[in-house]
Design a protein around this motif. Structure first.
Motif, short mmCIF file in Angstrom:
data_model
loop_
_atom_site.label_atom_id
_atom_site.label_comp_id
_atom_site.label_asym_id
_atom_site.label_seq_id
_atom_site.Cartn_x
_atom_site.Cartn_y
_atom_site.Cartn_z
N VAL A 107 0.86 -1.19 0.00
CA VAL A 107 0.00 0.00 0.00
C VAL A 107 0.89 1.24 0.00
CG1 VAL A 107 -1.82 1.26 1.21
CG2 VAL A 107 -1.72 -1.24 1.36
N ASP A 108 0.62 2.19 -0.90
CA ASP A 108 1.41 3.43 -0.96
C ASP A 108 0.69 4.45 -1.83
OD1 ASP A 108 4.20 3.42 0.33
OD2 ASP A 108 4.14 1.45 -0.66
N ARG A 143 -2.95 1.69 -4.54
CA ARG A 143 -2.61 3.10 -4.55
C ARG A 143 -3.69 3.88 -3.82
NH1 ARG A 143 -3.11 3.92 -10.49
NH2 ARG A 143 -2.81 6.11 -9.92
N THR A 144 -3.29 4.76 -2.93
CA THR A 144 -4.25 5.44 -2.07
C THR A 144 -4.60 6.86 -2.53
OG1 THR A 144 -2.39 6.09 -0.64
CG2 THR A 144 -3.60 4.10 -0.04
N ASP A 145 -4.26 7.21 -3.77
CA ASP A 145 -4.65 8.52 -4.32
C ASP A 145 -4.76 8.40 -5.84
OD1 ASP A 145 -2.00 9.03 -5.57
OD2 ASP A 145 -1.33 9.27 -3.50
N SER A 167 -8.11 4.87 0.90
CA SER A 167 -7.10 4.66 1.94
C SER A 167 -7.71 4.25 3.27
CB SER A 167 -6.25 5.92 2.11
OG SER A 167 -7.06 7.03 2.48
N ALA A 168 -8.86 4.84 3.64
CA ALA A 168 -9.50 4.50 4.92
C ALA A 168 -10.01 3.06 4.91
CB ALA A 168 -10.65 5.47 5.21
N ALA A 169 -10.58 2.63 3.80
CA ALA A 169 -11.08 1.26 3.70
C ALA A 169 -9.94 0.25 3.75
CB ALA A 169 -11.87 1.08 2.41
N ASP A 184 3.83 0.51 5.64
CA ASP A 184 5.16 0.03 6.03
C ASP A 184 5.34 -1.48 5.78
OD1 ASP A 184 6.07 2.53 7.04
OD2 ASP A 184 4.87 2.19 8.86
N HIS A 185 4.28 -2.17 5.39
CA HIS A 185 4.32 -3.63 5.35
C HIS A 185 3.99 -4.19 3.97
CE1 HIS A 185 4.53 -3.81 9.75
NE2 HIS A 185 3.60 -2.86 9.76
N ILE A 186 4.36 -5.45 3.80
CA ILE A 186 3.88 -6.28 2.70
C ILE A 186 2.95 -7.32 3.34
CG2 ILE A 186 4.51 -8.02 0.97
CD1 ILE A 186 7.16 -6.52 0.60
N TYR A 187 1.80 -7.54 2.72
CA TYR A 187 0.81 -8.47 3.25
C TYR A 187 0.61 -9.64 2.30
CZ TYR A 187 -0.42 -4.55 6.33
OH TYR A 187 -0.37 -3.51 7.24
N LEU A 188 0.18 -10.77 2.86
CA LEU A 188 -0.07 -11.96 2.05
C LEU A 188 -1.51 -12.42 2.28
CD1 LEU A 188 1.34 -14.00 0.12
CD2 LEU A 188 1.75 -15.43 2.13
#
Length: 222
Positions: A107-108, A143-145, A167-169, A184-188
């Protein structure tokens, strides 16, 4: 001298015994019962890999030398059905439409600074090192924008799904720590849409690879 002819019942019994018929009272196992047990055995064999993978990661919770690098997410969080994403074609679809594959998610913001680019690079490399199994993994950048993505990023990561999301969701679904954010993370996420693992900030990609390799080995889903 008189002779006695055998009666008809005796003749029938002799004929049956000569043909190899089972003695009266011998147990007979119906063929339909054998078939039912065979179908059950086949079902158990086919379902075993899935059961083992989930039992290993959600029940046993390995400790010591076999501890996973990523943090297991408990309780499980499925992809929210209301979480919508938009691709470059402008079409809005539910994120859970990607179910069926293992998803590595970052997320970024669209500008994608150094930390963002590093995560995209790690995800790409982890996927590439899975060899023939890599097609089971899809890398996703939420992408949050609505800003434009730098051309150099698009060129470097053509196989990464770059999707706009609220971004909030996203933050409500993806858990961070007390000192970090979801960026800050990578998720699986597993192929059933369950968020199952969060990798630490500034991760070691070789250790992410080990976790992903183990999951792909033990699970046949996705």
């Amino acid at each position: 001298m008189s002779t006695h002819s055998p009666d008809s019942s005796q003749v029938s019994r002799n004929a049956s015994q000569q043909k190899g018929a089972a003695p009266k009272g011998a147990p007979q196992k119906p063929s339909w019962q054998r078939g039912r047990w065979m179908l059950l055995l086949i079902a158990l064999i086919c379902g075993a890999p899935i059961a083992i993978s989930y039992f290993t990661y959600y029940v046993i919770k390995p400790k010591g030398g076999s501890t996973s690098y990523g943090t297991l997410i408990e309780p499980q969080r499925t992809i929210p059905s209301a979480l919508m994403v938009t691709g470059d074609d402008g079409r809005e679809v539910p994120l859970d439409s990607l179910k069926g594959h293992w998803l590595m998610i970052s997320v970024d913001g669209s500008a994608c600074g150094e930390t963002c680019a590093q995560k995209l690079y790690f995800m790409r490399q982890v996927r590439a090192t899975q060899g023939a199994e890599r097609e089971r993994v899809v890398t996703v950048w939420l992408r949050t924008d609505d800003a434009a993505v730098p051309a150099v990023v698009k060129t470097a990561y053509p196989d990464t799904r770059m999707l706009r999301a609220d971004s909030a969701a996203v933050a409500a679904w993806l858990p961070a720590t007390d000192k970090t954010n979801d960026t800050d993370h990578i998720y699986l996420v597993d192929p059933n849409g369950n968020l199952m693992m969060r990798f630490p900030e500034q991760p070691d990609p070789s250790k992410i690879k080990q976790d992903v390799t183990k999951l792909l080995k033990w699970s046949r889903i996705g």
